[in-house]
Design a protein around this motif. Structure first.
Motif, PDB file in Angstrom:
ATOM      1  N   ARG A  32       0.828  -1.207   0.000  1.00 46.36           N
ATOM      2  CA  ARG A  32       0.000   0.000   0.000  1.00 46.36           C
ATOM      3  C   ARG A  32       0.867   1.264   0.000  1.00 46.36           C
ATOM      4  O   ARG A  32       2.011   1.243   0.445  1.00 46.36           O
ATOM      5  N   VAL A  33       0.281   2.356  -0.490  1.00 47.60           N
ATOM      6  CA  VAL A  33       0.884   3.675  -0.300  1.00 47.60           C
ATOM      7  C   VAL A  33       0.324   4.214   1.019  1.00 47.60           C
ATOM      8  O   VAL A  33      -0.893   4.357   1.167  1.00 47.60           O
ATOM      9  N   GLY A  49      16.258  -0.675  10.751  1.00 49.24           N
ATOM     10  CA  GLY A  49      15.150   0.230  10.481  1.00 49.24           C
ATOM     11  C   GLY A  49      13.869  -0.555  10.405  1.00 49.24           C
ATOM     12  O   GLY A  49      13.882  -1.780  10.245  1.00 49.24           O
ATOM     13  N   LEU A  50      12.760   0.164  10.549  1.00 55.41           N
ATOM     14  CA  LEU A  50      11.453  -0.488  10.455  1.00 55.41           C
ATOM     15  C   LEU A  50      10.434   0.581  10.062  1.00 55.41           C
ATOM     16  O   LEU A  50      10.522   1.722  10.511  1.00 55.41           O
ATOM     17  N   ALA A  51       9.496   0.178   9.213  1.00 55.83           N
ATOM     18  CA  ALA A  51       8.460   1.102   8.763  1.00 55.83           C
ATOM     19  C   ALA A  51       7.106   0.618   9.270  1.00 55.83           C
ATOM     20  O   ALA A  51       6.874  -0.595   9.389  1.00 55.83           O
ATOM     21  N   ALA A  52       6.223   1.580   9.573  1.00 50.30           N
ATOM     22  CA  ALA A  52       4.916   1.229  10.133  1.00 50.30           C
ATOM     23  C   ALA A  52       4.170   0.187   9.291  1.00 50.30           C
ATOM     24  O   ALA A  52       3.559  -0.726   9.855  1.00 50.30           O
ATOM     25  N   PRO A  53       4.206   0.260   7.947  1.00 46.10           N
ATOM     26  CA  PRO A  53       3.492  -0.763   7.175  1.00 46.10           C
ATOM     27  C   PRO A  53       3.985  -2.184   7.458  1.00 46.10           C
ATOM     28  O   PRO A  53       3.228  -3.140   7.278  1.00 46.10           O
ATOM     29  N   GLN A  54       5.229  -2.324   7.923  1.00 43.89           N
ATOM     30  CA  GLN A  54       5.754  -3.668   8.210  1.00 43.89           C
ATOM     31  C   GLN A  54       5.090  -4.307   9.429  1.00 43.89           C
ATOM     32  O   GLN A  54       5.197  -5.523   9.622  1.00 43.89           O
ATOM     33  N   ILE A  55       4.433  -3.488  10.270  1.00 43.94           N
ATOM     34  CA  ILE A  55       3.641  -4.077  11.353  1.00 43.94           C
ATOM     35  C   ILE A  55       2.148  -3.846  11.088  1.00 43.94           C
ATOM     36  O   ILE A  55       1.336  -3.886  12.005  1.00 43.94           O
ATOM     37  N   GLY A  56       1.829  -3.586   9.830  1.00 39.76           N
ATOM     38  CA  GLY A  56       0.432  -3.528   9.416  1.00 39.76           C
ATOM     39  C   GLY A  56      -0.253  -2.195   9.642  1.00 39.76           C
ATOM     40  O   GLY A  56      -1.479  -2.109   9.535  1.00 39.76           O
ATOM     41  N   THR A  58      16.459   7.565  14.734  1.00 37.10           N
ATOM     42  CA  THR A  58      15.571   8.611  14.210  1.00 37.10           C
ATOM     43  C   THR A  58      14.146   8.098  14.048  1.00 37.10           C
ATOM     44  O   THR A  58      13.938   6.977  13.589  1.00 37.10           O
ATOM     45  N   VAL A  59      13.193   8.925  14.426  1.00 37.42           N
ATOM     46  CA  VAL A  59      11.779   8.709  14.121  1.00 37.42           C
ATOM     47  C   VAL A  59      11.415   9.725  13.045  1.00 37.42           C
ATOM     48  O   VAL A  59      11.634  10.929  13.232  1.00 37.42           O
ATOM     49  N   LEU A  60      10.892   9.254  11.921  1.00 39.67           N
ATOM     50  CA  LEU A  60      10.628  10.152  10.799  1.00 39.67           C
ATOM     51  C   LEU A  60       9.220   9.894  10.262  1.00 39.67           C
ATOM     52  O   LEU A  60       8.893   8.776   9.864  1.00 39.67           O
ATOM     53  N   CYS A  61       8.403  10.955  10.295  1.00 40.44           N
ATOM     54  CA  CYS A  61       7.029  10.877   9.788  1.00 40.44           C
ATOM     55  C   CYS A  61       6.927  11.744   8.524  1.00 40.44           C
ATOM     56  O   CYS A  61       7.598  12.771   8.408  1.00 40.44           O
ATOM     57  N   ASN A  62       6.073  11.327   7.607  1.00 43.04           N
ATOM     58  CA  ASN A  62       5.786  12.067   6.370  1.00 43.04           C
ATOM     59  C   ASN A  62       7.066  12.481   5.632  1.00 43.04           C
ATOM     60  O   ASN A  62       7.237  13.653   5.278  1.00 43.04           O
ATOM     61  N   LEU A  90       6.959   2.940   2.511  1.00 47.27           N
ATOM     62  CA  LEU A  90       5.780   3.819   2.589  1.00 47.27           C
ATOM     63  C   LEU A  90       5.108   3.986   1.237  1.00 47.27           C
ATOM     64  O   LEU A  90       4.009   4.541   1.154  1.00 47.27           O
ATOM     65  N   ILE A  91       5.778   3.536   0.173  1.00 46.22           N
ATOM     66  CA  ILE A  91       5.155   3.575  -1.159  1.00 46.22           C
ATOM     67  C   ILE A  91       5.015   2.154  -1.726  1.00 46.22           C
ATOM     68  O   ILE A  91       4.914   1.956  -2.934  1.00 46.22           O
ATOM     69  N   GLY A  92       4.992   1.186  -0.814  1.00 48.06           N
ATOM     70  CA  GLY A  92       4.717  -0.186  -1.233  1.00 48.06           C
ATOM     71  C   GLY A  92       5.842  -0.872  -1.976  1.00 48.06           C
ATOM     72  O   GLY A  92       5.610  -1.832  -2.708  1.00 48.06           O
TER      73      GLY A  92
END
Ligand code: NI
Length: 187
Positions: A16-17, A47-54, A80-84, A156-158
């Motif tokens: 998903r995007v 590193g880890l991205a939110a989509p990796q935990i659904g 680092t915590v990085l949003c958007n 974050l862009i699938g």
């Protein structure tokens, strides 16, 4: 401490995007960050991205504050915590127009366990975004730091790193490619 399940390649939620964060410094966002940090630490991730935990949000964490057995030779990247996030490739002398240098480097991913590949990435980037409190983050980085940011933001862009591989002769199982590497985990 909550270690969440990491989704594996093939799960459509990884394709998903992700949606932008609109509410900073919220209980929900802080809980998400805690879960991401706990999950990344338990898996020795860089590193880890939110989509990796659904979680369908534009949130990534990365950094290697100390020695990481999965990447023993990796340089230190600040936690680092990085949003958007927004990434801009740069030329070697820091310009945003021109010939962007690419570099090949080995990558693995907690969503693609057991495998590594040589992945081309921009050598120099500028990235911007916000921390969990809504404070802006802006950095110009190169090399491994730039690679980690590009890998995580791809989530974050699938995009998973195998989608970026060009030379599949340099794609294989970690244990075969690096028999001496004691990853400490199953990948
Ligand atoms: Ni990944």
């Amino acid at each position: 401490m909550t270690v969440r399940e990491i989704l594996k390649m093939g799960d459509p939620r990884l394709l998903r995007v992700a949606q932008p964060v609109t509410a900073f410094d919220s209980d929900e966002l802080h809980l998400l960050i805690t879960d991401l940090l706990d999950t990344m630490a338990a898996a020795n991730g860089a590193g880890l991205a939110a989509p990796q935990i659904g979680v369908d949000l534009q949130v990534v964490i990365f950094g290697s504050g100390e020695f990481n057995p999965r990447y023993p030779d990796a340089p230190t990247v600040p936690r680092t915590v990085l949003c958007n996030p927004v990434i801009t490739p740069l030329t070697e002398d820091g310009q945003s127009l021109g010939a962007f240098e690419e570099e090949l480097g080995w990558e693995g991913c907690l969503s693609v366990p057991g495998l590594r590949a040589m992945v081309p990435r921009y050598a120099h980037i500028h990235y911007a975004g916000f921390d969990q409190y809504g404070d802006p983050i802006e950095r110009t980085v190169s090399g491994f730091h730039a690679r980690v940011v590009q890998h995580e933001c791809d989530h974050l862009i699938g995009k998973l790193y195998p989608m970026r591989v060009r030379d599949f002769t340099q794609f294989g199982f970690t244990k075969v490619l690096f028999p001496g590497l004691d990853a400490g985990v199953d990948d």
